[in-house]
Design a protein around this motif. Structure first.
Motif, PDB file in Angstrom:
ATOM      1  N   ARG A  51       0.827  -1.208   0.000  1.00 25.53           N
ATOM      2  CA  ARG A  51       0.000   0.000   0.000  1.00 25.53           C
ATOM      3  C   ARG A  51       0.861   1.257   0.000  1.00 25.53           C
ATOM      4  N   LEU A 124      -3.628   1.103   4.650  1.00 25.47           N
ATOM      5  CA  LEU A 124      -3.451   2.323   3.856  1.00 25.47           C
ATOM      6  C   LEU A 124      -2.007   2.685   3.549  1.00 25.47           C
ATOM      7  N   ILE A 173      -0.374  12.816  13.662  1.00 27.66           N
ATOM      8  CA  ILE A 173      -0.516  13.010  12.223  1.00 27.66           C
ATOM      9  C   ILE A 173      -0.259  11.694  11.513  1.00 27.66           C
ATOM     10  N   TRP A 174      -1.173  11.386  10.592  1.00 30.39           N
ATOM     11  CA  TRP A 174      -0.999  10.204   9.741  1.00 30.39           C
ATOM     12  C   TRP A 174      -0.422  10.678   8.410  1.00 30.39           C
ATOM     13  N   CYS A 175       0.687  10.073   8.007  1.00 34.66           N
ATOM     14  CA  CYS A 175       1.308  10.436   6.735  1.00 34.66           C
ATOM     15  C   CYS A 175       1.201   9.249   5.787  1.00 34.66           C
ATOM     16  N   THR A 176       0.589   9.474   4.650  1.00 32.73           N
ATOM     17  CA  THR A 176       0.370   8.391   3.693  1.00 32.73           C
ATOM     18  C   THR A 176       1.078   8.748   2.391  1.00 32.73           C
ATOM     19  N   GLY A 177       2.343   8.391   2.323  1.00 34.89           N
ATOM     20  CA  GLY A 177       3.126   8.697   1.126  1.00 34.89           C
ATOM     21  C   GLY A 177       3.723  10.095   1.189  1.00 34.89           C
TER      22      GLY A 177
ATOM     23  N   LEU B 250     -13.583   9.865   6.907  1.00 33.86           N
ATOM     24  CA  LEU B 250     -12.268  10.073   6.281  1.00 33.86           C
ATOM     25  C   LEU B 250     -12.130   9.219   5.026  1.00 33.86           C
ATOM     26  N   ASN B 251     -12.623   7.986   5.107  1.00 35.74           N
ATOM     27  CA  ASN B 251     -12.566   7.107   3.937  1.00 35.74           C
ATOM     28  C   ASN B 251     -13.353   7.690   2.766  1.00 35.74           C
ATOM     29  N   ARG B 255     -11.707   9.717  -0.952  1.00 35.67           N
ATOM     30  CA  ARG B 255     -12.089   9.032  -2.196  1.00 35.67           C
ATOM     31  C   ARG B 255     -12.997   9.918  -3.043  1.00 35.67           C
ATOM     32  N   GLN B 260      -8.398   9.408  -3.675  1.00 35.55           N
ATOM     33  CA  GLN B 260      -7.311   8.795  -2.897  1.00 35.55           C
ATOM     34  C   GLN B 260      -7.964   7.945  -1.810  1.00 35.55           C
ATOM     35  N   ASP B 261      -7.246   6.877  -1.377  1.00 41.01           N
ATOM     36  CA  ASP B 261      -7.781   6.095  -0.269  1.00 41.01           C
ATOM     37  C   ASP B 261      -7.799   6.922   1.011  1.00 41.01           C
ATOM     38  N   LEU B 262      -6.760   7.723   1.149  1.00 40.44           N
ATOM     39  CA  LEU B 262      -6.691   8.631   2.292  1.00 40.44           C
ATOM     40  C   LEU B 262      -5.844   9.821   1.855  1.00 40.44           C
ATOM     41  N   THR B 263      -6.154  11.007   2.366  1.00 41.08           N
ATOM     42  CA  THR B 263      -5.304  12.156   2.060  1.00 41.08           C
ATOM     43  C   THR B 263      -3.907  11.906   2.631  1.00 41.08           C
ATOM     44  N   VAL B 264      -2.893  12.551   2.072  1.00 40.30           N
ATOM     45  CA  VAL B 264      -1.521  12.297   2.524  1.00 40.30           C
ATOM     46  C   VAL B 264      -1.366  12.645   4.007  1.00 40.30           C
ATOM     47  N   THR B 266      -3.291  13.489   7.496  1.00 43.82           N
ATOM     48  CA  THR B 266      -4.523  13.512   8.262  1.00 43.82           C
ATOM     49  C   THR B 266      -4.108  13.789   9.697  1.00 43.82           C
TER      50      THR B 266
END
Lengths: 204, 463
Positions: A51, A124, A173-177, B250-251, B255, B260-264, B266
């Protein structure tokens, strides 16, 4: 302003007064929002790596692989959380210059920042940073490469699980990429204000 | 022929702007739909559920607002209430003055667009810099955003490169990567010099008082890592009951908004920074803003307050795609704006009464809405409101003649014969201006009146 408080609440109450019935909060299971098929019968760490790759990030499981990637990218000057450095230092060669004190007046000097993460979310490819365990918010944000270090046991399977474990830290904070934008003609560009390269180093 | 304002704007829109808006919104919509239906067996169940959660909140704001206030205070947040845009702006100014602050970095927030906060602060000698790339470009161009999540969907790279050059951000270069790098380099030093970081809020949990912010660029995080004071302006409708409801919302938000599955990024914020953290705000303010929302709550269009500002209804709307966001002359364009913008005008509803009429009522907006707002229904209610208030509809053919015909069977039959004659008459000669205007862009189909009556008379008897 306290007058505004009373005014707003008064208007809210009179707006709602004519309603004979109010919408109830529906009962539901957050499972409905989980990509369960993606996770079924798989090692969460493998899903996490997939992911994260899907959003142009990288998951690594050993320190030499990290050093190799930093060297190949010519990212030789950076910051490392002092608590992590003793474990990582033996793998870094003399070509690296690593500081364990972050100096905000020299933001452009740091090509990479290695900081502690509180965990990750497999569903994710997300890394979780919490204020109490992140040595510097800026060190995880301003360098071109951010390396988030956490242990395998800290990996959550899905988003509802991670929400349930938010706890009492004042800032999470969640960082996704990597940081990104598509503001200019819808074209994807990475590294806007935050890192252009996001690496998760998951150790045992 | 005079059209109503939004139609007039669309008719005069530059072809390249129309193409940029059309392509951008169409792509956004297609990606969204593919992602949701690839990942969930029935995404509609999620939308309906999320709509029920938000409807519950807005119908119980009288209990949720004080509950949120109490939680925020317990978390060490200073809470302010602002009934109007002016009150919200004044509150921000007062906080800045009290701290001796002069420089603000701003993340993207729609409510601060409503109050025109940046202009207000600049007028009072403060620097208020937009940091979202799109909003930054809008600011240096003295332009207005034309989309809720893609503020410069109406601009092409050449226009952006020209304004960068004009503003001293390097020689002309229209490569999007170069544009982004230049903004990165310029803005990072601005964050570090700033005294105050301003954000909006996507959600506030009544259970924990957590303020949730989502961004992709990392600008709101930078605002909150570099400055010592955080001010969040939040509309009073942004509440969710519990943290677990964020899993659902959020999901859907990421989308629906950007596929996006999730914003970069959050971010979950429940107060000033932790004591051990060297970076970030020591002081946090939340301003709960009404600015017309309680009036919407009192109307029969209160469902629009469920909106989570994802922009999916803009992307799918055939009218938005042709007219562009600026045609709506409002902070909120597109279908959501056609409902919300006239309502937020309060007693100046009239000025934007044309917006609810700019819709074919095709229903696509409701179909994509992550909180299932019955937008077509609300548009009809607002059309009715306009009618009740006796507002005129330039460009709309008068319906009085039709009403007369439809209520007189003999006159109706006679008109059917007249209609048939039209098939032999060049329509250019028809002396009805509205029809001619309509025909300028379309072809009138051949008249087939009377078919239904024929069918009715000849239908087989019931068995």
């Amino acid at each position: 302003m306290s007058d505004d408080r009373e005014a707003i609440l008064g208007r809210v109450r009179s707006a709602l007064a004519p309603l004979t019935e109010r919408a109830a909060l529906p009962a539901y299971d957050t499972e409905i929002a989980v990509l369960r098929q993606l996770l079924a019968n798989r090692d969460p760490l493998a899903v996490f790596a997939d992911r994260l790759r899907g959003v142009n990030g990288t998951a690594l499981t050993d320190i030499p692989a990290l050093v190799k990637q930093l060297r190949e990218g010519k990212w030789l000057h950076g910051y490392c959380d002092p608590a992590l450095w003793p474990r990582l230092a033996p793998h870094f060669g003399p070509e690296f210059e690593v500081e364990t004190v972050y100096d905000r007046t020299r933001v452009d000097d740091y090509a990479f920042g290695i900081t502690r993460a509180a965990g990750g979310i497999a569903e994710l490819g997300t890394v979780i940073l919490k204020d109490r365990s992140t040595s510097h918010r800026l060190a995880a944000l301003t360098p071109w490469v951010h390396v988030a270090v956490f242990s395998r046991a800290e990996l959550f399977v899905d988003l509802p699980q991670a929400i349930a474990a938010l706890g009492d830290d004042p800032n999470i904070i969640w960082c996704t990429g990597p940081s990104k934008t598509a503001d200019v003609e819808g074209i994807l560009i990475e590294g806007v204000h935050g890192p252009g390269v996001q690496i998760a180093l998951v150790l045992d | 022929m005079k059209f109503q304002q939004i139609d007039q704007f669309a008719a005069e829109l530059r072809a390249d702007t129309r193409a940029a808006v059309y392509d951008g919104s169409k792509k956004g919509h297609e990606k969204r739909t593919k992602l949701l239906f690839d990942e969930y067996p029935d995404p509609n169940r999620l939308r309906v559920l999320a709509g029920q959660v938000k409807q519950h909140v807005i119908e119980n704001l009288d209990t949720y607002l004080p509950a949120v206030e109490a939680k925020l205070k317990a978390n060490g947040v200073i809470v302010h209430w602002a009934a109007t845009a002016d009150a919200a702006n004044e509150t921000v100014l007062k906080i800045m003055r009290a701290r001796g602050a002069t420089k603000m970095v701003k993340a993207k927030t729609m409510v601060s667009e409503e109050t025109e906060l940046a202009h207000f602060l600049e007028k009072h000698g403060m620097e208020a810099l937009e940091t979202d790339l799109g909003e930054f470009i809008v600011q240096i161009d003295h332009d207005h955003p034309s989309h809720i999540v893609k503020p410069i969907i109406h601009k092409n790279r050449r226009e952006i490169a020209t304004s960068f050059e004009k503003n001293g951000l390097g020689a002309y270069n229209d490569d999007p990567q170069t544009i982004t790098r230049r903004a990165r380099q310029f803005l990072r030093h601005k964050y570090l010099e700033a005294d105050v970081g301003l954000t909006g809020g996507n959600f506030i949990s009544a259970e924990s008082g957590r303020l949730v912010l989502v961004t992709n660029e990392g600008n709101s995080r930078f605002c909150l890592a570099a400055t010592k004071c955080h001010i969040a302006m939040v509309g009073i409708e942004k509440i969710v009951p519990r943290d677990r409801d964020l899993a659902l919302l959020l999901n859907l938000l990421a989308r629906s908004g950007t596929a996006q599955d999730l914003t970069v990024y959050t971010e979950f914020i429940s107060g000033p920074k932790s004591a051990t953290q060297p970076d970030g705000p020591e002081e946090m303010h939340v301003i709960l803003v009404d600015n017309g929302r309680t009036e919407v709550l009192a109307s029969d269009c209160r469902d629009i307050l469920r909106c989570i500002r994802c922009g999916a209804c803009l992307n799918v709307c055939p009218v938005y795609r042709q007219a562009s966001g600026h045609a709506y002359r409002s902070v909120y364009p597109g279908p959501v704006g056609a409902v919300l913008s006239p309502l937020l005008m309060g007693d100046r509803f009239k000025e934007k009464a044309d917006l609810p009429k700019a819709s074919s009522l095709c229903g696509a907006c409701q179909e994509v809405c992550p909180v299932n707002i019955p937008i077509p229904d609300l548009l009809l209610r607002l059309r009715d409101k306009g009618k009740q208030e006796g507002l005129s509809s330039p460009g709309t053919p008068p319906m009085g003649a039709w009403a007369l015909l439809a209520s007189q069977p003999l006159a109706w039959k006679a008109s059917l014969i007249g209609g048939r004659l039209m098939n032999y008459l060049p329509t250019k000669l028809v002396p009805v201006p509205a029809l001619r205007a309509w025909e300028a862009k379309r072809t009138l189909p051949p008249w087939r009146g009377g078919e239904f009556r024929k069918w009715l008379h000849n239908r087989p008897p019931k068995t």
